[in-house]
Design a protein around this motif. Structure first.
Motif, PDB file in Angstrom:
ATOM      1  N   MET A 175     123.456  33.200 106.434  1.00  0.00           N
ATOM      2  CA  MET A 175     123.288  32.981 105.657  1.00  0.00           C
ATOM      3  C   MET A 175     121.629  33.775 104.794  1.00  0.00           C
ATOM      4  SD  MET A 175     124.620  34.738 102.702  1.00  0.00           S
ATOM      5  CE  MET A 175     126.380  34.578 102.642  1.00  0.00           C
ATOM      6  N   THR A 176     121.082  32.163 105.704  1.00  0.00           N
ATOM      7  CA  THR A 176     119.825  31.378 105.420  1.00  0.00           C
ATOM      8  C   THR A 176     118.581  33.439 106.228  1.00  0.00           C
ATOM      9  OG1 THR A 176     119.147  29.929 106.823  1.00  0.00           O
ATOM     10  CG2 THR A 176     119.410  29.880 105.078  1.00  0.00           C
ATOM     11  N   GLU A 177     119.180  33.442 107.269  1.00  0.00           N
ATOM     12  CA  GLU A 177     118.116  34.081 107.973  1.00  0.00           C
ATOM     13  C   GLU A 177     118.402  35.738 107.147  1.00  0.00           C
ATOM     14  OE1 GLU A 177     118.511  32.877 112.568  1.00  0.00           O
ATOM     15  OE2 GLU A 177     119.809  34.024 111.519  1.00  0.00           O
ATOM     16  N   LEU A 178     119.847  36.127 106.201  1.00  0.00           N
ATOM     17  CA  LEU A 178     120.358  37.336 105.233  1.00  0.00           C
ATOM     18  C   LEU A 178     119.121  37.382 104.355  1.00  0.00           C
ATOM     19  CD1 LEU A 178     120.981  40.242 104.486  1.00  0.00           C
ATOM     20  CD2 LEU A 178     122.856  38.646 104.009  1.00  0.00           C
ATOM     21  N   ALA A 179     118.521  36.035 104.446  1.00  0.00           N
ATOM     22  CA  ALA A 179     117.948  35.551 103.205  1.00  0.00           C
ATOM     23  C   ALA A 179     116.601  36.710 103.172  1.00  0.00           C
ATOM     24  CB  ALA A 179     117.569  34.391 101.851  1.00  0.00           C
ATOM     25  N   GLN A 180     115.997  35.436 104.197  1.00  0.00           N
ATOM     26  CA  GLN A 180     114.990  35.782 104.165  1.00  0.00           C
ATOM     27  C   GLN A 180     114.198  37.177 104.709  1.00  0.00           C
ATOM     28  OE1 GLN A 180     114.120  32.830 107.956  1.00  0.00           O
ATOM     29  NE2 GLN A 180     114.122  31.194 106.449  1.00  0.00           N
ATOM     30  N   ASP A 181     114.909  37.699 105.453  1.00  0.00           N
ATOM     31  CA  ASP A 181     114.725  38.875 106.020  1.00  0.00           C
ATOM     32  C   ASP A 181     115.683  40.407 106.067  1.00  0.00           C
ATOM     33  OD1 ASP A 181     113.141  41.439 106.991  1.00  0.00           O
ATOM     34  OD2 ASP A 181     113.133  40.597 109.476  1.00  0.00           O
ATOM     35  N   PRO A 182     116.675  40.251 104.886  1.00  0.00           N
ATOM     36  CA  PRO A 182     117.421  41.032 104.465  1.00  0.00           C
ATOM     37  C   PRO A 182     117.333  42.350 104.778  1.00  0.00           C
ATOM     38  CG  PRO A 182     116.018  41.021 102.243  1.00  0.00           C
ATOM     39  CD  PRO A 182     115.855  39.835 103.346  1.00  0.00           C
ATOM     40  N   GLN A 183     115.855  43.700 104.767  1.00  0.00           N
ATOM     41  CA  GLN A 183     115.531  44.851 104.703  1.00  0.00           C
ATOM     42  C   GLN A 183     115.841  45.027 106.194  1.00  0.00           C
ATOM     43  OE1 GLN A 183     113.076  46.790 106.531  1.00  0.00           O
ATOM     44  NE2 GLN A 183     113.831  48.573 106.033  1.00  0.00           N
TER      45      GLN A 183
END
Length: 302
Positions: A175-183
């Motif tokens: 989830m932290t990776e989605l927060a860092q680079d959602p686009q």
């Protein structure tokens, strides 16, 4: 022979009439009191309350049942009622063919790792790109041969007119990776976006850090989707020493966020039974993955 009365006999006394008079008065008084209490001339008045009580007693069970049912409906109609309305709306949108695009954002469980027919798309170049950060990190979509919940959903979506379905499940994703680079991961989004992340986070992050990442990630998703659906991580068989926080606790974090923001929430924590995991105790096998799909269908009314 004349009988002579002895001298021990006293003079003859005259009997008094007062006791008889008093006794008579008491009898009359008793009759009067009895009539006042009994009041046979007013029997209808004395029976009216009893009749009313019987009527009330007869109608009370029906009224009480109706009030209980109403109270139960009101109790269930707070947040669950709002969620039920949204569930019905989502199912109705699919049934009416209003959903044209669906995107699943998840980890290896969404990708289908461990299910029958799974092939890691990143062992060879090809397929649909589901993540590209522009710096050489590229991930590809799992083939439709995997017997996983995402492909079961794909088949359902196709039957309901969805022309753009992407399984953006990435092995080892956070989830932290989605927060860092959602686009790079969500792109332009879709009509309906599912987010199923937390299994890997449980081994590294506590509830606070995870909640911050989830809110940041879902902010972007919400801006690029008409409907946001959040799926909890499943309760797997990993020993506690491998976890910073149990997956079930992260499910509580997600439920709270969904309640705050009005996202649909699928609680899949207990969807997979112990015998439906692979030997690693982490990834559901085909039966376990399809059990997740059943949970999604039941929750969302699909």
């Amino acid at each position: 022979m004349t009988r002579t009365t002895g001298s021990h006999m006293g003079p003859t006394r005259r009997r008094s009439r007062w006791p008889l008079a008093i006794a008579g008065a008491l009898v009359v008084a008793g009759v009067i009191v009895g009539l006042l209490v009994w009041r046979p001339w007013d029997r209808g008045a004395t029976q009216a309350p009893a009749t009313q009580a019987q009527t009330t007693s007869a109608s009370a069970p029906a009224e009480q049942t109706e009030q209980t049912e109403q109270a139960e409906q009101e109790k269930q109609g707070e947040t669950p009622m709002e969620q039920e309305s949204a569930k019905t709306s989502l199912a109705a949108d699919f049934a009416a063919g209003k959903v044209r695009s669906v995107r699943l954002v998840g980890d290896s469980i969404t990708a289908g790792y461990g299910t029958d027919g799974y092939e890691d798309p990143n062992f060879g170049v090809g397929g649909n790109v589901i993540y590209d950060n522009g710096w050489g990190t590229v991930f590809y979509e799992t083939p439709e041969s995997a017997d996983c919940w995402a492909n079961a959903f794909r088949a359902y979506a196709a039957e309901h007119g969805v022309s753009d379905f992407v399984n953006a499940g990435i092995n080892g994703a956070f989830m932290t990776e989605l927060a860092q680079d959602p686009q790079a991961w969500v792109g332009e989004g879709a009509d309906v976006v599912f987010v199923a992340l937390g299994t890997n986070d449980a081994g590294y992050y506590g509830p606070g850090e995870y909640a911050d990442a989830a809110r940041t990630a879902l902010d972007y998703v919400e801006q690029h989707a008409s409907t946001v659906v959040v799926v909890s991580p499943v309760s797997d068989l990993r020993p506690e020493y491998q976890l910073v926080e149990p997956a079930a606790s992260l499910g509580d974090v997600l439920r709270e966020i969904c309640d705050e923001r009005g996202y649909l929430f699928v609680d899949a924590r207990d969807a997979v039974s112990p015998d439906q995991f692979c030997d690693d105790g982490l990834h559901p096998n085909s039966q376990g993955s399809l059990a997740i799909w059943d949970c999604i269908c039941q929750t969302l009314g699909l």
